[in-house]
Design a protein around this motif. Structure first.
Motif, PDB file in Angstrom:
ATOM      1  N   ASP A 185       0.840  -1.194   0.000  1.00  0.00           N
ATOM      2  CA  ASP A 185       0.000   0.000   0.000  1.00  0.00           C
ATOM      3  C   ASP A 185       0.877   1.248   0.000  1.00  0.00           C
ATOM      4  OD1 ASP A 185       0.928   0.302   2.602  1.00  0.00           O
ATOM      5  OD2 ASP A 185      -0.922  -0.416   3.538  1.00  0.00           O
ATOM      6  N   ASP A 186       0.259   2.417   0.119  1.00  0.00           N
ATOM      7  CA  ASP A 186       1.003   3.678   0.044  1.00  0.00           C
ATOM      8  C   ASP A 186       1.982   3.855   1.205  1.00  0.00           C
ATOM      9  OD1 ASP A 186      -0.255   4.367  -2.294  1.00  0.00           O
ATOM     10  OD2 ASP A 186      -1.815   5.563  -1.327  1.00  0.00           O
ATOM     11  N   LEU A 191       0.444  -6.376   1.283  1.00  0.00           N
ATOM     12  CA  LEU A 191      -0.978  -6.654   1.210  1.00  0.00           C
ATOM     13  C   LEU A 191      -1.242  -8.142   0.979  1.00  0.00           C
ATOM     14  CD1 LEU A 191      -2.077  -3.595  -0.979  1.00  0.00           C
ATOM     15  CD2 LEU A 191      -2.222  -3.819   1.510  1.00  0.00           C
ATOM     16  N   GLU A 195      -5.880  -7.908  -2.768  1.00  0.00           N
ATOM     17  CA  GLU A 195      -5.834  -6.511  -2.344  1.00  0.00           C
ATOM     18  C   GLU A 195      -4.945  -5.738  -3.319  1.00  0.00           C
ATOM     19  OE1 GLU A 195      -6.571  -6.624   2.452  1.00  0.00           O
ATOM     20  OE2 GLU A 195      -4.495  -6.698   1.754  1.00  0.00           O
ATOM     21  N   GLY A 197      -2.516  -2.870  -4.785  1.00  0.00           N
ATOM     22  CA  GLY A 197      -1.447  -1.962  -4.365  1.00  0.00           C
ATOM     23  C   GLY A 197      -0.368  -1.896  -5.431  1.00  0.00           C
ATOM     24  N   TYR A 234      -2.716  -6.687  -8.334  1.00  0.00           N
ATOM     25  CA  TYR A 234      -2.948  -7.618  -7.232  1.00  0.00           C
ATOM     26  C   TYR A 234      -2.653  -9.034  -7.696  1.00  0.00           C
ATOM     27  CZ  TYR A 234      -7.389  -8.714  -9.585  1.00  0.00           C
ATOM     28  OH  TYR A 234      -8.336  -9.098 -10.504  1.00  0.00           O
TER      29      TYR A 234
END
Length: 360
Positions: A185-186, A191, A195, A197, A234
């Motif tokens: 993620d950021d 993840l 999910e 990212g 993903y």
């Protein structure tokens, strides 16, 4: 020239990145990246590849053809589907590496038949997504024994993954051997499957950075050795990788994010669409307005409003609609290797939308 003193870590080529969204960067390629085994070709193969030696696949198969002794077909002209149909039969090409956009043009050519592709034992494509409709057409045109695959990679990392199964057409397949992949993620947190990212890749060979650009080199690879691809995607429960979009191309309309790739996939469903690119123009009130540049197949009777209406029906959220319109063009801006130049496409959309008073 520099002495070959660093073994497989030595820089042997400097190639430009694709530059689809900004200025190209000079990528230093080490010898280790070319130790990739060519499991497809042998001395009886006849290869056509649309990439020149300014592209990593082009230079790789230049080396491979010298080592393995197969025939390589080279032309000093840009790809045209009608011309490719001629050389398929003339030279009995057994292996082809093409841009996805070239494959789309090939399968939609009015004269294409299984007779043209009967000698093909393997066809690999990449650079952008190929719609399910065109993927199915390619399967129907090739022999049952032909290997059809999609390859995902980059100039910096080389080949990353490959899809060989004739299903999951929106997937880029499974990782090549000896690579590691993470979705983060950021905040850089790893993840779970399914999910979305940023895609990070760790490779076993040396990457020597961007020539004369230490700042961008440091941004590309973090302290743990992960290369930040800039792609968002993903991995599903079967370990197949999916690309959603480029990180910098996730856009916002009235605060809601959307992916241009998703809209392109919907438009590609329409019969009569040969190629499509969705980009955006900026509006201070609403943010990013999506617009489509569409290349029609020969004989298509599709109207611009048909495209707009189809997107509205398939994607009900207003922020994913073609708020900057849909426009028919003769061709999309792309480089000599068939890779779309998004910056030029965005400028073309801005001009067309301004003519229709959708933006200032």
């Amino acid at each position: 020239p520099a002495k070959l003193s660093k073994g497989v870590e030595q820089t042997v080529a400097i190639l430009c990145s694709s530059g689809t969204t900004g200025k190209p960067k000079a990528v230093c390629i080490s010898s280790s990246l070319f130790l990739f085994y060519d499991w497809i070709n042998n001395n009886e193969s006849v290869l056509y590849i649309s990439s020149g030696i300014d592209w990593i696949t082009g230079i790789y198969f230049l080396f491979s053809s010298c080592i393995r002794g197969f025939t390589r077909i080279i032309f000093n002209r840009t790809f045209e589907a009608s011309h490719f149909l001629e050389i398929l039969k003339k030279y009995q090409i057994t292996t082809a590496f093409l841009s996805s956009r070239y494959v789309a043009a090939l399968v939609q050519h009015p004269d294409v038949s299984r007779e043209h592709l009967k000698h093909l034992k393997s066809i690999t494509f990449g650079g952008s997504a190929l719609s399910e409709v065109n993927s199915e057409k390619l399967i129907q045109l090739c022999s049952e024994s032909a290997k059809i695959s999609f390859c995902y990679g980059s100039t910096e990392m080389g080949p990353i993954s490959q899809r060989c199964e004739k299903r999951k057409f929106n997937s880029v397949g499974k990782l090549f051997n000896n690579l590691q992949l993470a979705i983060v993620d950021d905040e850089g947190q790893h993840l779970e499957p399914n999910e979305i990212g940023e895609i990070l890749v760790k490779m076993p060979y040396t990457w020597n950075g961007y020539y004369g650009n230490p700042q961008e080199s440091a941004k590309a690879v973090d302290g743990q050795g992960w290369f930040h691809s800039g792609d968002v995607g993903y991995v599903d429960d079967e370990h197949d990788l999916f690309i959603v979009d480029r990180k910098k191309e996730i856009l916002k309309y009235r605060g809601l994010q959307f992916s241009t790739n998703e809209i392109e996939g919907v438009i590609a469903e329409l019969k009569g669409v040969r190629d499509v690119c969705v980009v955006s123009v900026f509006n201070e009130t609403d943010g990013d307005l999506a617009g489509a540049l569409v290349v029609l197949a020969e004989g298509s009777s599709l109207k611009q409003q048909d495209v707009i209406d189809h997107v509205k029906q398939r994607l009900v959220s207003p922020h994913k609609h073609l708020n900057a319109g849909a426009y028919f063009v003769d061709k999309l801006p792309q480089n000599l290797n068939g890779k779309l130049i998004k910056k030029e496409a965005s400028e073309l959309l801005r001009k067309l939308a301004a003519k229709n008073h959708l933006v200032k």
